[in-house]
Scaffold this motif. Structure first.
Motif, PDB file in Angstrom:
ATOM      1  N   SER A 144       0.837  -1.214   0.000  1.00  0.00           N
ATOM      2  CA  SER A 144       0.000   0.000   0.000  1.00  0.00           C
ATOM      3  C   SER A 144       0.864   1.254   0.000  1.00  0.00           C
ATOM      4  O   SER A 144       2.025   1.240   0.434  1.00  0.00           O
ATOM      5  CB  SER A 144      -0.893   0.010   1.244  1.00  0.00           C
ATOM      6  OG  SER A 144      -0.114   0.272   2.394  1.00  0.00           O
ATOM      7  N   ASP A 148       0.863   9.478  -5.203  1.00  0.00           N
ATOM      8  CA  ASP A 148       0.823   9.035  -6.595  1.00  0.00           C
ATOM      9  C   ASP A 148       2.191   8.599  -7.081  1.00  0.00           C
ATOM     10  O   ASP A 148       2.321   7.623  -7.810  1.00  0.00           O
ATOM     11  CB  ASP A 148       0.287  10.167  -7.499  1.00  0.00           C
ATOM     12  CG  ASP A 148      -1.223  10.272  -7.381  1.00  0.00           C
ATOM     13  OD1 ASP A 148      -1.835   9.316  -6.843  1.00  0.00           O
ATOM     14  OD2 ASP A 148      -1.781  11.297  -7.802  1.00  0.00           O
ATOM     15  N   LEU A 151       2.964   5.164  -5.706  1.00  0.00           N
ATOM     16  CA  LEU A 151       2.128   4.122  -6.317  1.00  0.00           C
ATOM     17  C   LEU A 151       2.548   3.887  -7.771  1.00  0.00           C
ATOM     18  O   LEU A 151       2.656   2.748  -8.221  1.00  0.00           O
ATOM     19  CB  LEU A 151       0.653   4.530  -6.238  1.00  0.00           C
ATOM     20  CG  LEU A 151       0.104   4.559  -4.796  1.00  0.00           C
ATOM     21  CD1 LEU A 151      -1.133   5.446  -4.702  1.00  0.00           C
ATOM     22  CD2 LEU A 151      -0.210   3.154  -4.300  1.00  0.00           C
ATOM     23  N   LYS A 172      -3.769   1.365  -3.528  1.00  0.00           N
ATOM     24  CA  LYS A 172      -3.814   2.789  -3.163  1.00  0.00           C
ATOM     25  C   LYS A 172      -4.642   2.980  -1.882  1.00  0.00           C
ATOM     26  O   LYS A 172      -5.733   2.420  -1.763  1.00  0.00           O
ATOM     27  CB  LYS A 172      -4.472   3.556  -4.317  1.00  0.00           C
ATOM     28  CG  LYS A 172      -4.576   5.049  -4.127  1.00  0.00           C
ATOM     29  CD  LYS A 172      -5.276   5.654  -5.359  1.00  0.00           C
ATOM     30  CE  LYS A 172      -5.618   7.099  -5.156  1.00  0.00           C
ATOM     31  NZ  LYS A 172      -4.469   7.972  -5.105  1.00  0.00           N
ATOM     32  N   LYS A 174      -6.883   5.468   0.058  1.00  0.00           N
ATOM     33  CA  LYS A 174      -7.596   6.707  -0.287  1.00  0.00           C
ATOM     34  C   LYS A 174      -7.471   7.725   0.833  1.00  0.00           C
ATOM     35  O   LYS A 174      -7.503   7.389   2.016  1.00  0.00           O
ATOM     36  CB  LYS A 174      -9.071   6.404  -0.540  1.00  0.00           C
ATOM     37  CG  LYS A 174      -9.262   5.535  -1.769  1.00  0.00           C
ATOM     38  CD  LYS A 174     -10.667   5.657  -2.329  1.00  0.00           C
ATOM     39  CE  LYS A 174     -10.816   4.751  -3.541  1.00  0.00           C
ATOM     40  NZ  LYS A 174     -10.987   3.352  -3.165  1.00  0.00           N
TER      41      LYS A 174
END
Ligand SMILES: C[S@@+](CC[C@H](N)C(=O)[O-])C[C@H]1O[C@@H](n2cnc3c(N)ncnc32)[C@H](O)[C@@H]1O
Length: 482
Positions: A144, A148, A151, A172, A174
């Motif tokens: 996780s 951005d 990821l 991702k 949130k």
């Protein structure tokens, strides 16, 4: 070598024996000859030893790239400024988890074949743990992150390694609706935005500087899906409370952005959140683990774990060049054995658990009792109430007296004041660790293994155990040696 220096060397924790680099540290000259892109970063000391400039981000990144390629067959890259991992250090954490999973402390997983499933909290752009875990041990991962860039690059690093890409899912986390960007926090003027993509968010009710609790996005709860189970989670948390604190080490340049290095309340708050989430998720994970950067936080977190009622707590120390890091692990799975195995099973380290300790006694009472146990036969003892250790030096006469249950008179005992000087004396340290309420781990570490008296060490520790058990425990039975 002076005995003081020798002792310091022996006490130093070692790199994990399964670590590829434990016997073969990276050979910069060889790597430079194999990889022309690495060559410009290597220079030679006056003594002819090859080195790199650890303060140069490009050098450390290139080293990591060629080590991953050469030793692990991994294709890897990160953009400028992102946290650059050191491969030998990160491998230690993977092997420690391997030990936990293969130990008999809690029952081994069953019903899922041999597939090990891990969760890497905050994998970063480098995605180092899943890449190492998958390539070295074939583990599956959910990895996780919140930003951005992390990821995106973690995804690229996985896709560039098709042989293991099926094993790693990048997930991702949130961000919450009303957010406060770290830039806003940085200059003291909070700036607000909605659904800021890729930035860790901070909910508004946590802004008080007094409140050091974690206020960022979800960590495990709301990221782990309904019905999902894992063998372990791991985490190299954002260690620092501020960017100033993060920039304190000028000796290395491993990069690291604000989002990677900093969170409100630092690692203490972040790991506390993992603990709180573990209370909710309980046995969805067999082991919860995290890296800890500060010993003082390790103490706090260990007592927090005792409060929440986990079944087992394990800690370890990682060698990270000149700095120390700790590993913290806990579980809600009932233990099968009361034995804790260190990653190196050596005869010079013997431990036992004291369980059912009566309420009125704490670790300090055990420590004092260890001291008087050895003082009673004339051995020299140094009690350190901060580290919860007693350093003991015993002559052959003291050892024999102890094994024959002979207690010396006080003045006779104290006359052995120069006992430390003789090289034939047996030196060892006894450390006391609180595990869960009513349970302590007592560890004896032999300092001079080559000493002719070292054969008596195990009997001495057994005598100590019998004495402590008799004095402090409700249940008198059971010997748990490692
Ligand atoms: C110190 S870095 C570790 C990166 C990598 N695992 C390593 O060891 O080099 C911490 C990472 O945690 C991420 N992070 C921060 N809060 C997070 C959260 N709530 N959930 C997942 N990741 C988070 C950061 O974006 C950053 O990539």
């Amino acid at each position: 070598m002076s005995s003081k220096k020798r002792r310091r060397k022996e006490e130093k924790p070692t790199i994990h024996p399964k670590n590829k680099y434990s016997d073969n540290p990276p050979d910069f000259a060889l790597l430079a000859s194999l990889y022309p892109s690495f060559k410009p970063f290597v220079f030679y000391n006056r003594d002819g030893r090859p080195r790199i400039d650890w303060t140069d981000f490009n050098a450390t990144r290139e080293l990591t790239r060629v080590l991953l390629l050469n030793d692990h067959g991994l294709h890897w890259w990160i953009p400028d400024g992102q946290l650059c991992p050191t491969v030998p250090n990160r491998s230690n954490y993977i092997h420690w988890i391997e030990d936990l999973l293969s130990s008999d402390i809690i029952p081994r997983a069953n019903g899922k074949g041999d597939v090990v499933r891990g969760f890497d909290i905050g994998t970063g752009a480098n995605c180092i743990y899943p890449l190492l875990g998958a390539s070295l041990l074939g583990w599956n991962f959910v990895a996780s992150d919140v930003t951005d860039v992390a990821l995106d690059w973690a995804e690229r690093n996985v896709k560039n390694n098709p042989n293991i890409s099926e094993l790693i899912e990048i997930r991702k986390v949130k961000c919450s609706r009303t957010t406060l960007t770290p830039e806003g926090l940085n200059n003291g003027e909070p700036s607000y935005s909605e659904d800021v993509e890729g930035l860790p968010s901070f909910t508004l009710d946590r802004l008080s500087s007094e409140d050091k609790s974690y206020n960022g996005p979800a960590v495990l709860v709301d990221v782990v899906r309904d019905g999902e189970t894992f063998d372990f989670c791991m985490c190299n948390p954002p260690f620092f409370e501020s960017i100033e604190e993060a920039g304190l080490n000028p000796k290395t340049s491993c990069g690291g952005t604000y989002e990677e290095m900093v969170c409100h309340g630092g690692e203490k708050a972040f790991i506390t959140r993992i603990i709180e989430d573990s209370v909710v998720l309980k046995q969805s994970f067999r082991w919860y683990t995290s890296m800890v950067g500060r010993k003082v936080n390790l103490k706090f977190l260990t007592s927090k774990l005792r409060e929440v009622g986990v079944t087992i707590v394990k800690t370890t120390e990682f060698v990270q060049g000149k700095t120390c890091r700790w590993g913290l692990a806990w579980s809600y799975v009932p233990p099968v054995k009361k034995i804790i195995t260190p990653h190196v099973t050596e005869k010079n380290i013997l431990s036992f658990m004291l369980e059912g300790i009566q309420r009125q006694f704490s670790a300090i009472h055990i420590l004092q009792s260890v001291e008087s146990f050895f003082q009673a036969v004339g051995a020299s003892c140094k009690l350190n109430a901060t580290s919860f250790t007693v350093d003991i030096t015993a002559s052959s006469e003291d050892c024999n007296a102890l094994l024959n249950n002979e207690v010396k008179h006080r003045d006779e005992a104290s006359s052995c004041s120069n006992v430390e000087e003789a090289p034939s004396n047996l030196s060892f340290r006894v450390s006391v660790f609180q595990q869960i309420p009513g349970t302590l781990l007592v560890k004896g570490s032999l300092q001079n293994r080559d000493n002719p008296l070292s054969g008596l060490f195990s009997s001495i520790i057994q005598q100590l155990e019998a004495s402590l058990r008799h004095k402090f425990c409700r249940e008198k039975a059971g010997t748990n040696y490692i």
